[in-house]
Scaffold this motif. Structure first.
Motif, short mmCIF file in Angstrom:
data_model
loop_
_atom_site.label_atom_id
_atom_site.label_comp_id
_atom_site.label_asym_id
_atom_site.label_seq_id
_atom_site.Cartn_x
_atom_site.Cartn_y
_atom_site.Cartn_z
N GLU A 58 7.61 21.09 -12.39
CA GLU A 58 6.65 22.07 -12.03
C GLU A 58 7.21 22.86 -10.39
O GLU A 58 7.45 23.65 -10.12
N ASP A 59 7.81 21.52 -9.29
CA ASP A 59 8.83 21.81 -8.53
C ASP A 59 9.50 21.44 -8.14
O ASP A 59 10.20 21.31 -7.50
N PRO A 60 11.21 21.66 -8.98
CA PRO A 60 12.12 21.13 -8.68
C PRO A 60 12.90 21.19 -7.58
O PRO A 60 13.64 21.03 -6.40
N ILE A 61 12.88 22.74 -7.09
CA ILE A 61 13.99 22.78 -6.06
C ILE A 61 12.84 22.80 -4.37
O ILE A 61 13.75 21.82 -3.21
N GLN A 65 14.82 20.31 -1.42
CA GLN A 65 15.39 20.09 -0.63
C GLN A 65 14.39 20.11 0.97
O GLN A 65 13.42 18.75 0.57
N TYR A 66 15.31 19.60 1.95
CA TYR A 66 14.18 19.20 2.94
C TYR A 66 12.90 20.07 2.68
O TYR A 66 12.01 21.09 2.57
N MET A 270 10.63 13.92 -0.07
CA MET A 270 9.56 14.81 -0.68
C MET A 270 8.98 14.62 -2.19
O MET A 270 8.02 14.28 -2.21
N LEU A 271 10.26 13.93 -2.43
CA LEU A 271 10.10 13.83 -3.63
C LEU A 271 8.93 12.38 -4.22
O LEU A 271 8.01 12.41 -5.15
N ASN A 272 8.99 11.52 -3.80
CA ASN A 272 8.36 10.09 -3.72
C ASN A 272 7.05 10.48 -3.01
O ASN A 272 5.66 9.86 -3.60
N GLN A 273 7.28 11.68 -1.85
CA GLN A 273 5.73 11.52 -1.84
C GLN A 273 4.65 11.94 -2.41
O GLN A 273 3.66 11.86 -2.74
#
Length: 397
Positions: A58-61, A65-66, A270-273
């Motif tokens: 859905e939102d790879p970038i 990113q930070y 952010m990925l983990n969260q």
């Protein structure tokens, strides 16, 4: 080169848990009851795999990113809703901040609140990362005696009279290492001491959702009438330890200062969260907690029965109402190092109380055993071997 370290880091960094692991690697068939890992069968692998794929698609970038310093907004909303409606805490005047595991808060709290020479009060036997984090900033961890209901308020008050205290560190539910749950009246008494001496309370609750016996006890944060409680929560023991997602829920003024200090470390992944947030959106979390608590309850009962059957009658086995650990107290006339070595030689790893002692001169006479990480047959076998070794040392005296 001759390295010159500041006095605040010149403390003994010996880790007895890692020493057990190192020795165990050389012993075939070694059974480790030392580590505090969650049960493999309690980790929802397929759900996490599916949610990871979804959020990345859905939102790879956005995830690579930070991200914002406070963390994922959806997960923060979930945390606040859980704290308010699930744990009875005040919404107004409080907010959350996400961390790489709640353990990161152990360092963030003294970095934010302590100067060199300040005192932090914790149980005499305490999660070992806590005194280490306090010492790292030049503050002084002070072990306060406990009984079967947790930290003794009178002993806390006596030490707090020094006027040097900053905060009290407590694991109120299924304490690591002792397994104790602080009852409501004792919590009220400790809160009164904190208020009297203007101390903050750091309520570390990584195990509180894993309850398989007894009734829930109101959190310190739910009793917080004057903005002195910092609640630390975690998804490590309920969803995934490896994703490293935890949080603090605390008064606005404290959270803002935590965020400012934390900014030196940068943002959290952010990925983990987002994976954790998506998992939570697909779960009935309370029903999910019941299911994994049944797993831990079965494992605890299995270990407790094996210990009761095989330990020396001179040992005292403290069985918790939840969490991951059983505490076994030994007679004071037993050589703890000799017992520890004999247990390892017999092919089992446990952790002696010295690993958790705030005061190294008071190492205690107990062992912590973990029942969560292994399959049932190894839990029973490891507890049996440990019990038989206790008989060799306790029953001959």
């Amino acid at each position: 080169m001759n390295y010159r370290f500041p006095e605040k880091v010149n403390w003994n960094a010996r880790n007895l848990i890692l020493e057990v692991a190192e020795k165990g690697r050389t012993i075939p068939g070694f059974i480790s009851l030392a580590m505090g890992n969650p049960a493999e069968e309690a980790i929802p692998v397929e759900l996490i795999r599916a949610c990871a794929a979804e959020v990345l698609a859905e939102d790879p970038i956005g995830l690579l990113q930070y991200g914002p310093m406070a963390g994922d907004a959806d997960l923060l909303r979930w945390v606040k809703d859980r704290m308010v409606h699930g744990k009875g805490c005040a919404a107004e005047g409080n907010q959350g901040i996400l961390l790489s595991g709640s353990g990161k808060g152990l360092g963030l709290m003294p970095r934010t609140m302590c100067q060199e020479g300040d005192e932090v009060y914790c149980d005499a036997f305490c999660f070992l990362n806590t005194p280490a984090s306090v010492r790292n900033v030049g503050a002084i961890p002070v072990g306060i005696p406990s009984d079967d209901q947790g930290m003794i308020p009178e002993a806390l008050e006596e030490r707090a009279k020094s006027g040097k205290g900053k905060y009290i560190y407590l694991i109120p539910n299924f304490h690591n290492p002792m397994g104790i749950t602080i009852p409501l009246e004792r919590r009220k008494e400790l809160y009164e001491v904190a208020a009297k001496y203007d101390l903050l309370i750091y309520e570390d609750d990584p195990y509180g959702d894993i309850r398989f016996a007894g009734e829930p006890v109101p959190s310190f944060k739910s009793m917080d009438t004057d903005g002195r409680v910092v609640y630390a929560g975690s998804f490590s023991k309920t969803l995934s330890a490896g994703l490293r997602v935890g949080f603090l829920y605390a008064p606005d003024g404290l959270i803002r200062k935590f965020a400012a200090v934390k900014s030196a470390d940068g943002q959290e992944p952010m990925l983990n969260q987002r994976i954790i947030s998506r998992c939570l959106s697909k779960l009935d979390f309370n029903e999910y907690l019941k299911s994994i608590s049944q797993i831990y309850g079965r494992k605890c009962a299995l270990m407790a029965e094996s210990l009761r059957q095989h330990c020396s009658p001179r040992c005292r086995v403290l069985v918790p109402e939840g969490g991951l650990f059983i505490w076994v107290e030994m007679p004071a006339d037993v050589d703890m190092d000799a017992v520890n070595d004999a247990v390892i030689d017999a092919g089992v790893g446990v952790v002696r109380s010295a690993a958790f002692a705030v005061d190294e001169s008071e190492p205690g006479h107990a062992f912590r055993l973990n029942f969560s990480a292994l399959p049932d047959d190894k839990i029973a076998r490891g507890a049996e071997i440990f019990g038989r070794v206790t008989r060799q040392f306790c029953d001959k005296i």
